[in-house]
Structures are given as structure tokens and as C-alpha cells.
Design a protein around this motif. Structure first.
Motif, short mmCIF file in Angstrom:
data_model
loop_
_atom_site.label_atom_id
_atom_site.label_comp_id
_atom_site.label_asym_id
_atom_site.label_seq_id
_atom_site.Cartn_x
_atom_site.Cartn_y
_atom_site.Cartn_z
N GLU A 114 0.82 -1.21 0.00
CA GLU A 114 0.00 0.00 0.00
C GLU A 114 0.85 1.26 0.00
O GLU A 114 0.42 2.31 -0.47
CB GLU A 114 -0.96 -0.01 1.20
CG GLU A 114 -1.96 1.13 1.13
CD GLU A 114 -3.03 1.09 2.20
OE1 GLU A 114 -3.31 0.00 2.73
OE2 GLU A 114 -3.59 2.17 2.49
N ASP A 115 2.08 1.16 0.50
CA ASP A 115 2.92 2.36 0.52
C ASP A 115 3.19 2.90 -0.89
O ASP A 115 3.46 4.08 -1.06
CB ASP A 115 4.25 2.09 1.24
CG ASP A 115 5.07 3.37 1.36
OD1 ASP A 115 4.60 4.32 2.01
OD2 ASP A 115 6.16 3.45 0.74
N LEU B 22 0.98 3.26 -3.10
CA LEU B 22 -0.14 4.18 -3.34
C LEU B 22 0.08 5.49 -2.57
O LEU B 22 -0.14 6.57 -3.09
CB LEU B 22 -1.46 3.54 -2.91
CG LEU B 22 -1.95 2.35 -3.73
CD1 LEU B 22 -3.18 1.72 -3.08
CD2 LEU B 22 -2.26 2.76 -5.17
N ALA B 23 0.55 5.36 -1.32
CA ALA B 23 0.81 6.56 -0.51
C ALA B 23 1.88 7.41 -1.16
O ALA B 23 1.77 8.64 -1.25
CB ALA B 23 1.23 6.14 0.90
N ARG C 96 0.57 9.08 -4.35
CA ARG C 96 -0.30 10.21 -4.01
C ARG C 96 0.54 11.45 -3.66
O ARG C 96 0.29 12.56 -4.14
CB ARG C 96 -1.22 9.84 -2.84
CG ARG C 96 -1.96 11.01 -2.25
CD ARG C 96 -2.78 11.71 -3.34
NE ARG C 96 -3.03 13.10 -3.01
CZ ARG C 96 -4.21 13.57 -2.61
NH1 ARG C 96 -5.22 12.74 -2.52
NH2 ARG C 96 -4.36 14.84 -2.34
N ASP D 275 -2.62 -0.63 -9.32
CA ASP D 275 -3.05 0.15 -8.16
C ASP D 275 -4.04 -0.64 -7.30
O ASP D 275 -3.89 -0.71 -6.08
CB ASP D 275 -3.71 1.46 -8.62
CG ASP D 275 -2.77 2.32 -9.44
OD1 ASP D 275 -1.60 2.46 -9.04
OD2 ASP D 275 -3.20 2.84 -10.49
N ALA E 97 -8.24 0.70 -0.36
CA ALA E 97 -6.91 1.31 -0.19
C ALA E 97 -6.76 2.49 -1.15
O ALA E 97 -6.22 3.54 -0.79
CB ALA E 97 -5.82 0.27 -0.42
N TRP E 98 -7.24 2.30 -2.39
CA TRP E 98 -7.19 3.42 -3.34
C TRP E 98 -8.00 4.61 -2.80
O TRP E 98 -7.54 5.76 -2.83
CB TRP E 98 -7.74 2.98 -4.71
CG TRP E 98 -7.92 4.13 -5.66
CD1 TRP E 98 -9.01 4.95 -5.76
CD2 TRP E 98 -6.96 4.64 -6.60
NE1 TRP E 98 -8.80 5.91 -6.71
CE2 TRP E 98 -7.55 5.75 -7.24
CE3 TRP E 98 -5.66 4.25 -6.96
CZ2 TRP E 98 -6.89 6.48 -8.24
CZ3 TRP E 98 -5.00 4.98 -7.95
CH2 TRP E 98 -5.61 6.08 -8.58
N ARG F 269 -8.67 5.38 0.20
CA ARG F 269 -7.98 6.02 1.33
C ARG F 269 -6.98 7.07 0.86
O ARG F 269 -6.82 8.10 1.47
CB ARG F 269 -7.21 4.96 2.14
CG ARG F 269 -7.97 4.41 3.32
CD ARG F 269 -7.06 3.73 4.33
NE ARG F 269 -6.36 2.56 3.82
CZ ARG F 269 -6.94 1.37 3.60
NH1 ARG F 269 -8.22 1.20 3.86
NH2 ARG F 269 -6.23 0.36 3.13
N HIS F 270 -6.30 6.76 -0.24
CA HIS F 270 -5.23 7.66 -0.67
C HIS F 270 -5.69 8.68 -1.71
O HIS F 270 -5.14 9.78 -1.77
CB HIS F 270 -4.05 6.84 -1.22
CG HIS F 270 -3.42 5.98 -0.16
ND1 HIS F 270 -2.61 6.51 0.82
CD2 HIS F 270 -3.53 4.66 0.11
CE1 HIS F 270 -2.23 5.54 1.65
NE2 HIS F 270 -2.77 4.41 1.23
N PHE F 271 -6.67 8.30 -2.52
CA PHE F 271 -7.05 9.19 -3.62
C PHE F 271 -8.48 9.71 -3.51
O PHE F 271 -8.89 10.54 -4.32
CB PHE F 271 -6.85 8.48 -4.96
CG PHE F 271 -5.40 8.24 -5.26
CD1 PHE F 271 -4.64 9.20 -5.90
CD2 PHE F 271 -4.78 7.06 -4.86
CE1 PHE F 271 -3.29 9.00 -6.14
CE2 PHE F 271 -3.44 6.84 -5.11
CZ PHE F 271 -2.69 7.81 -5.75
#
Ligand SMILES: [Fe+2]
Length: 297
Positions: free
Chosen positions: A53-54, A56-57, A60, A78, A99-100, A102-104
Motif C-alpha cells: 500500500e505504501d 499508493l501513498a 499520491r 493500483d 486502499a485506493w 484512502r489515498h485518492f
């Protein structure tokens, strides 16, 4: 004046495994000179979001360095690939979509810019049977119906089709044939005039059935430049981006900044590494046996 929109895709960013990061920095430089009004991102922002997941972080945080407002849709790297997966990739799940989010913040959206309405979609959930698939179909219906005469463009990760929405060949490269109908119907009704996608790391700009199908090149890497003459798809394999002028008739210009590096990972498929997702996931590059590295180099 018609809005100038930068189209970028397939960044494959990762803090842990920054294989393609130089091209991202070079793309940022090019876009700083380009000064677009908006940046649209066609997915695969992360190297391996489904397993880390990092990525994605990190993606972002990096996107916030873009020199203009931006909107993005997810890619298979992704949130996971479409179901059924045909080549051993992680597939989309509710947890990966979450998870997407959460970040986007969103994986489908509507944006009115200039005279146009652009609708972003998460094409990986199509065929998943997840609740969000039906929700997204309803969202698309509503977003098109409420366009109020604006020409409509769609942005999603995988191209709808190669030559024709009625193509029957099943391929990981395009939407699966049996999932195309919601979009194909909008095309038949002339309700959508422009479709923008990434995923293939190949650029192409073609009118199919009265709509413009624009394939945005990858920014991170290419695959088998030497094979681009093969007539199967007819795209061009070079890293870069596109500029889209959202006039009544959209104008698309391919940009291939000389400074960006055409990292060709085609040999990874034959050189003992396999799909680069494997390299990014369970088999860290430095952990490979020396013989394997030699063979791949
Ligand atoms: Fe992709």
C-alpha cells in the motif's frame, strides 16, 4: 481559449523500488514548462499497489508535485487486475479498492472543464461482481444524462478495444468483450465522443465508430520497442505524454521529451525475471541469484 490538458499514465512509482523514478522527475520538468490547465492520470500510478500500500501513498504524495490540478483513475497495478485474471496478477478486491479510496478519495468522478464533461471510471471492477460495479454503471448513466449538452469524454485505465468494440478476442490488454456493453451503448448513441486510456505503454489516436480513442503512452517504461512495427495494434512504443486541447474538436499532440529514458523491459519477460510485477512483489531485485541477473542484463 480551449483548456490545455496534459494526459499522463503508467507512472509505476514506488518508494521501496523506484526503478522508473528518473522518468517521473523528467516528466515533472517537462510539465512545468508545458504549464497545462489540468493533468489527467490514466492509472498504474503505483508499481505494485495490491501488494504494497505504501506505493499508493508514495504515488499520491508525488502527484501533488504536479504543476496543475489533477484527477486520476486506478490501474491494475493500483487496485488489482480485472476478474478473471489471465496472467497471474493480483485481482481487484473490496480491500484493494478501499486502499485506493484512502489515498485518492475517489475512483470514479465527473469533471466539467471548458465546454466538456470528463468522466473518470475504475475499469478494473468491471466483471468483478463487487457492489461497486453496479454502482459505477448507475453513476455513469447519471453522469452522461446530466451532461446538459456538453460533449462527454471518458477516462479509464485499459483501452476499450483494439479495432472494434465488437472484437471477440479476450485479452488482458483491453476491456473483456462481455463487459464493454455499457460503454458500447453510449458510443452507439453518440453520447460519448472521446475515450482516453493508458495501460499498454503505447500511444495511438484513432477514430472508431465515430468516437476518438486516445491511448496515452506510459511515462515509466516501454515494452519491446523493436516489435512496434507489428501490425496487431499499430501503436507507438515510446515513453512520454500527450497534450489535449479540449476544443469543439479535441486536438491531441504526442510529446516524447528527449530527456526521458526509453527503459525497455521486454527482456524481463524473457530474461528470467518474468512479469515485472514479480520483480516488484515477492522477488526483490537484489535478492535474485547472480546467474539470473546476468541472464536478464
Ligand atoms: Fe496497466
Amino acid at each position: 481559449m480551449a483548456p490545455r490538458v496534459a494526459l499522463i499514465s503508467d507512472l509505476h512509482l514506488s518508494r521501496a523500488k523506484p526503478y522508473f523514478h528518473a522518468n517521473w522527475e523528467l516528466l515533472l520538468r517537462a510539465l512545468a514548462e508545458e504549464k497545462p490547465d489540468l493533468v489527467l492520470v490514466g492509472g498504474d500510478l503505483a508499481l505494485d499497489g495490491p501488494h504494497r500500500e505504501d506505493d499508493l501513498a508514495f504515488a499520491r504524495a508525488e502527484l501533488d508535485r504536479l504543476p496543475a490540478p489533477w484527477r486520476a483513475v486506478p490501474g491494475n497495478h493500483d487496485v488489482g487486475n480485472c476478474i478473471p485474471d489471465l496472467r497471474g496478477e493480483a485481482v481487484v478486491t473490496e480491500a484493494r479498492q478501499a486502499a485506493w479510496l484512502r489515498h485518492f478519495g475517489e475512483d470514479r468522478w465527473t469533471l466539467d472543464i471548458g465546454a466538456w464533461r470528463i468522466i473518470g471510471l475504475n475499469c478494473l471492477v468491471c466483471g468483478s461482481g463487487l457492489a461497486v460495479e453496479a454502482e459505477q454503471e448507475a453513476f455513469l448513466e447519471e453522469a452522461v444524462a446530466s451532461a446538459g449538452g456538453r460533449p462527454v469524454g471518458l477516462l479509464f485505465h485499459k483501452p476499450l478495444c483494439n479495432a472494434d468494440p465488437l472484437d471477440t478476442a479476450v485479452s488482458q490488454s483491453f476491456w473483456y468483450p462481455e463487459r464493454r456493453e455499457p460503454i458500447a451503448r453510449l458510443l452507439r448513441e453518440r453520447a460519448v465522443r472521446l475515450l482516453i486510456s493508458g495501460h499498454l505503454h503505447e500511444s495511438r489516436d484513432r477514430v472508431i465508430g465515430g468516437a476518438r480513442h486516445v491511448w496515452v503512452p506510459g511515462a515509466a517504461f516501454v515494452q519491446d520497442i523493436a516489435g512496434e512495427w507489428l501490425p496487431e495494434r499499430g501503436g507507438r512504443r515510446r515513453v512520454g505524454y500527450m497534450m489535449l486541447e479540449l476544443a469543439e474538436e479535441p486536438r491531441v499532440t504526442l510529446r516524447e521529451p528527449a530527456a526521458m529514458i526509453n527503459i525497455d523491459i521486454g527482456n524481463w519477460l524473457r530474461g528470467g525475471i518474468g512479469h515485472y510485477g514479480d520483480l516488484a512483489g515477492g522477488a526483490p531485485f537484489l535478492g535474485l541469484a547472480p546467474a539470473t541477473v546476468d541472464k536478464a542484463a
